[in-house]
Scaffold this motif. Structure first.
Motif, mmCIF file in Angstrom:
data_model
loop_
_atom_site.group_PDB
_atom_site.id
_atom_site.type_symbol
_atom_site.label_atom_id
_atom_site.label_comp_id
_atom_site.label_asym_id
_atom_site.label_seq_id
_atom_site.Cartn_x
_atom_site.Cartn_y
_atom_site.Cartn_z
ATOM 1 N N ILE A 218 0.847 -1.193 0.000
ATOM 2 C CA ILE A 218 0.000 0.000 0.000
ATOM 3 C C ILE A 218 0.883 1.244 0.000
ATOM 4 O O ILE A 218 1.717 1.439 0.886
ATOM 5 C CB ILE A 218 -0.930 -0.004 1.234
ATOM 6 N N ASP A 219 0.735 2.056 -1.035
ATOM 7 C CA ASP A 219 1.474 3.304 -1.157
ATOM 8 C C ASP A 219 0.505 4.466 -1.026
ATOM 9 O O ASP A 219 -0.625 4.401 -1.539
ATOM 10 C CB ASP A 219 2.179 3.395 -2.516
ATOM 11 N N VAL A 220 0.937 5.521 -0.340
ATOM 12 C CA VAL A 220 0.101 6.725 -0.240
ATOM 13 C C VAL A 220 0.844 7.892 -0.899
ATOM 14 O O VAL A 220 2.072 7.948 -0.892
ATOM 15 C CB VAL A 220 -0.226 7.073 1.232
ATOM 16 N N PHE A 221 0.080 8.790 -1.501
ATOM 17 C CA PHE A 221 0.679 9.933 -2.183
ATOM 18 C C PHE A 221 -0.325 11.066 -2.241
ATOM 19 O O PHE A 221 -1.503 10.893 -1.875
ATOM 20 C CB PHE A 221 1.142 9.537 -3.594
ATOM 21 N N ARG A 222 0.126 12.199 -2.672
ATOM 22 C CA ARG A 222 -0.763 13.352 -2.753
ATOM 23 C C ARG A 222 -1.676 13.241 -3.969
ATOM 24 O O ARG A 222 -1.210 12.957 -5.068
ATOM 25 C CB ARG A 222 0.049 14.652 -2.847
ATOM 26 N N ALA A 223 -2.960 13.484 -3.756
ATOM 27 C CA ALA A 223 -3.913 13.479 -4.873
ATOM 28 C C ALA A 223 -3.628 14.679 -5.755
ATOM 29 O O ALA A 223 -3.344 15.774 -5.262
ATOM 30 C CB ALA A 223 -5.347 13.540 -4.340
ATOM 31 N N SER A 224 -3.667 14.467 -7.059
ATOM 32 C CA SER A 224 -3.412 15.573 -7.985
ATOM 33 C C SER A 224 -4.540 15.689 -8.984
ATOM 34 O O SER A 224 -5.222 14.711 -9.310
ATOM 35 C CB SER A 224 -2.089 15.355 -8.719
ATOM 36 N N GLY A 225 -4.739 16.899 -9.467
ATOM 37 C CA GLY A 225 -5.817 17.140 -10.427
ATOM 38 C C GLY A 225 -5.245 17.380 -11.798
ATOM 39 O O GLY A 225 -4.096 17.070 -12.089
ATOM 40 N N ALA A 226 -6.062 17.965 -12.684
ATOM 41 C CA ALA A 226 -5.643 18.237 -14.051
ATOM 42 C C ALA A 226 -4.447 19.174 -14.047
ATOM 43 O O ALA A 226 -4.362 20.105 -13.257
ATOM 44 C CB ALA A 226 -6.790 18.866 -14.824
ATOM 45 N N GLY A 227 -3.479 18.911 -14.932
ATOM 46 C CA GLY A 227 -2.312 19.764 -15.041
ATOM 47 C C GLY A 227 -1.317 19.541 -13.932
ATOM 48 O O GLY A 227 -0.361 20.297 -13.781
ATOM 49 N N GLY A 228 -1.510 18.522 -13.131
ATOM 50 C CA GLY A 228 -0.562 18.200 -12.078
ATOM 51 C C GLY A 228 -0.694 19.064 -10.836
ATOM 52 O O GLY A 228 0.124 19.003 -9.928
ATOM 53 N N GLN A 229 -1.742 19.873 -10.765
ATOM 54 C CA GLN A 229 -1.935 20.713 -9.575
ATOM 55 C C GLN A 229 -2.434 19.853 -8.421
ATOM 56 O O GLN A 229 -3.331 19.039 -8.580
ATOM 57 C CB GLN A 229 -2.962 21.819 -9.875
ATOM 58 N N HIS A 230 -1.848 20.056 -7.255
ATOM 59 C CA HIS A 230 -2.272 19.265 -6.094
ATOM 60 C C HIS A 230 -3.656 19.695 -5.614
ATOM 61 O O HIS A 230 -3.932 20.861 -5.434
ATOM 62 C CB HIS A 230 -1.266 19.426 -4.948
ATOM 63 N N VAL A 231 -4.500 18.694 -5.430
ATOM 64 C CA VAL A 231 -5.830 18.953 -4.897
ATOM 65 C C VAL A 231 -5.736 19.262 -3.419
ATOM 66 O O VAL A 231 -6.430 20.104 -2.890
ATOM 67 C CB VAL A 231 -6.755 17.740 -5.144
ATOM 68 N N ASN A 232 -4.848 18.572 -2.718
ATOM 69 C CA ASN A 232 -4.637 18.862 -1.302
ATOM 70 C C ASN A 232 -3.173 18.631 -0.942
ATOM 71 O O ASN A 232 -2.399 18.116 -1.745
ATOM 72 C CB ASN A 232 -5.564 18.019 -0.415
ATOM 73 N N LYS A 233 -2.812 19.037 0.235
ATOM 74 C CA LYS A 233 -1.410 18.951 0.632
ATOM 75 C C LYS A 233 -1.119 17.727 1.495
ATOM 76 O O LYS A 233 -0.011 17.545 1.978
ATOM 77 C CB LYS A 233 -1.021 20.227 1.387
ATOM 78 N N THR A 234 -2.113 16.900 1.715
ATOM 79 C CA THR A 234 -1.910 15.688 2.515
ATOM 80 C C THR A 234 -1.850 14.476 1.599
ATOM 81 O O THR A 234 -2.391 14.490 0.493
ATOM 82 C CB THR A 234 -3.063 15.495 3.523
ATOM 83 N N GLU A 235 -1.221 13.420 2.079
ATOM 84 C CA GLU A 235 -1.096 12.206 1.274
ATOM 85 C C GLU A 235 -2.346 11.352 1.468
ATOM 86 O O GLU A 235 -2.348 10.374 2.213
ATOM 87 C CB GLU A 235 0.178 11.455 1.671
ATOM 88 N N SER A 236 -3.411 11.739 0.780
ATOM 89 C CA SER A 236 -4.693 11.055 0.953
ATOM 90 C C SER A 236 -4.937 9.992 -0.120
ATOM 91 O O SER A 236 -5.756 9.093 0.061
ATOM 92 C CB SER A 236 -5.847 12.068 0.936
ATOM 93 N N ALA A 237 -4.246 10.103 -1.252
ATOM 94 C CA ALA A 237 -4.441 9.122 -2.326
ATOM 95 C C ALA A 237 -3.768 7.803 -1.956
ATOM 96 O O ALA A 237 -2.747 7.774 -1.261
ATOM 97 C CB ALA A 237 -3.873 9.661 -3.631
#
Length: 355
Positions: A218-237
């Motif tokens: 199980i790996d966790v990482f920051r969720a990202s949106g279109a264009g690589g912009q971070h949706v949030n600053k926590t590793e929720s993905a």
């Protein structure tokens, strides 16, 4: 013709279930029997009609020997010769072995394939088609994950569909769907071909799939949106890899890591359950012979031709000039009914060959 003993054995089981349900039994057993009763009830009713018609036929044959009754007996036999084949066929279909997953809810995955932006738009069209069809069936659709296309539609979209008999009606939708149309950006009026892949996975119960924690990475990482912009600053993905099979599932649509992990595990369970079902099916050569093509994600199953307003299902060579109605979900049921009928006919033929 279905043997009388087989018909009577089904009736006997139905009556035994009725009898046990009326006795003083534990609630769990009553619930179990209620389900069996609901399944057997329409079968027992159809068998009752068939047995009655067979007896009427035998009585009419006896009356042929009575001089004054012969004409009436001939009329009765002519009527029953029209009625009996349909009654026999209906019961044969009801007695076909049922897919244990037919009543399961499903996870629907639609992914854009070859064709770039046009494929993503088509994936969106397909997902909306299933959404509308589900609404017409009274089913519930719950979005699990979505990756929008650059100009609309979806690169990938995953949803859960729940209701009565969902898998039974949608299981033949798995495969490659191809579209032929003139893109809005095409100035020369040329027809482009693109594709999307559909996967319909029956949802397993907890007891159907055992997953050992040591088999997961199980790996966790920051969720990202279109264009690589971070949706949030926590590793929720969350990305879960099932090491024995190599199946990888990622989930980032929820804001909490816990919810994303739960969603990812839901999808992983369905994929593992589907993979095991496919493995078992491949081992049953006779069973697969009696099935309409389904489950092979690389199989091109259907073409949607916009210029000619037609939809062709290549497995059963059926073409309907109802493209708009099918994409709106209204006429999709015609294709599904034809696929189910073809599957039933193939399985009946396979059983007769084995007999």
């Amino acid at each position: 013709m279905i043997p009388e003993e087989k018909l009577q054995s089904v009736i006997a089981r139905f009556e035994a279930v009725q009898s046990e349900m009326s006795a003083d039994i534990p609630r769990e057993r009553f619930v179990q029997l209620s389900k069996e009763y609901a399944e057997l009830s329409p079968v027992a009713e159809a068998i009752g009609k068939l047995i009655a018609a067979r007896r009427e036929y035998a009585d009419a044959e006896q009356l042929l020997r009575v001089k004054d009754m012969a004409e009436m007996a001939h009329e009765e036999i002519d009527r029953l010769n029209e009625v009996l084949p349909k009654l026999e066929h209906d019961v044969e279909i009801m007695l076909l072995p049922k897919d244990a997953a037919d009543e399961r809810n499903v996870i629907l995955e639609v992914r854009a394939g070859t064709g770039g932006d046009e494929a993503a738009l088509f994936a969106g069209d397909l997902f909306r088609m299933y959404e509308r069809y589900a609404a017409g069936q009274g089913w519930k659709v719950e979005l699990i994950a979505a990756s929008p296309g650059e100009v609309g539609g979806y690169k990938e979209i995953i949803a859960g569909i729940s209701g009565a008999g969902v898998y039974a009606k949608l299981k033949f939708e798995s495969g490659v769907h191809r579209v032929q149309r003139v893109p809005a950006t095409e100035g020369g009026g040329r027809i482009h071909t693109s594709a999307a892949t559909v996967a319909v996975l029956p949802e397993p119960e907890e007891v159907d799939v055992e997953i050992d924690d040591k088999d997961l990475r199980i790996d966790v990482f920051r969720a990202s949106g279109a264009g690589g912009q971070h949706v949030n600053k926590t590793e929720s993905a969350v990305r879960i890899t099932h090491l024995p099979t190599g199946i990888v599932v990622s989930q980032q649509d929820e804001k909490s890591q816990h919810k994303n992990k739960a969603r990812a595990m839901q999808i992983l369970r369905a994929k593992l359950f589907d993979a095991e079902r496919e493995r078992v099916d491949k081992e049953r050569a006779a069973n697969r012979k009696g099935q309409v093509g389904s489950g092979d994600r690389s199989e091109r199953i259907r073409t949607y031709n916009f210029p000619q307003s037609r939809v062709t299902d290549h497995r059963i060579n059926l073409t309907l000039h109802k493209l708009t109605e099918i994409l709106e979900g209204d006429a999709l049921g015609e294709l599904i009914a034809a696929l189910i009928s073809e599957d039933q006919a193939a399985r009946l033929a396979a059983m007769e060959e084995e007999a």
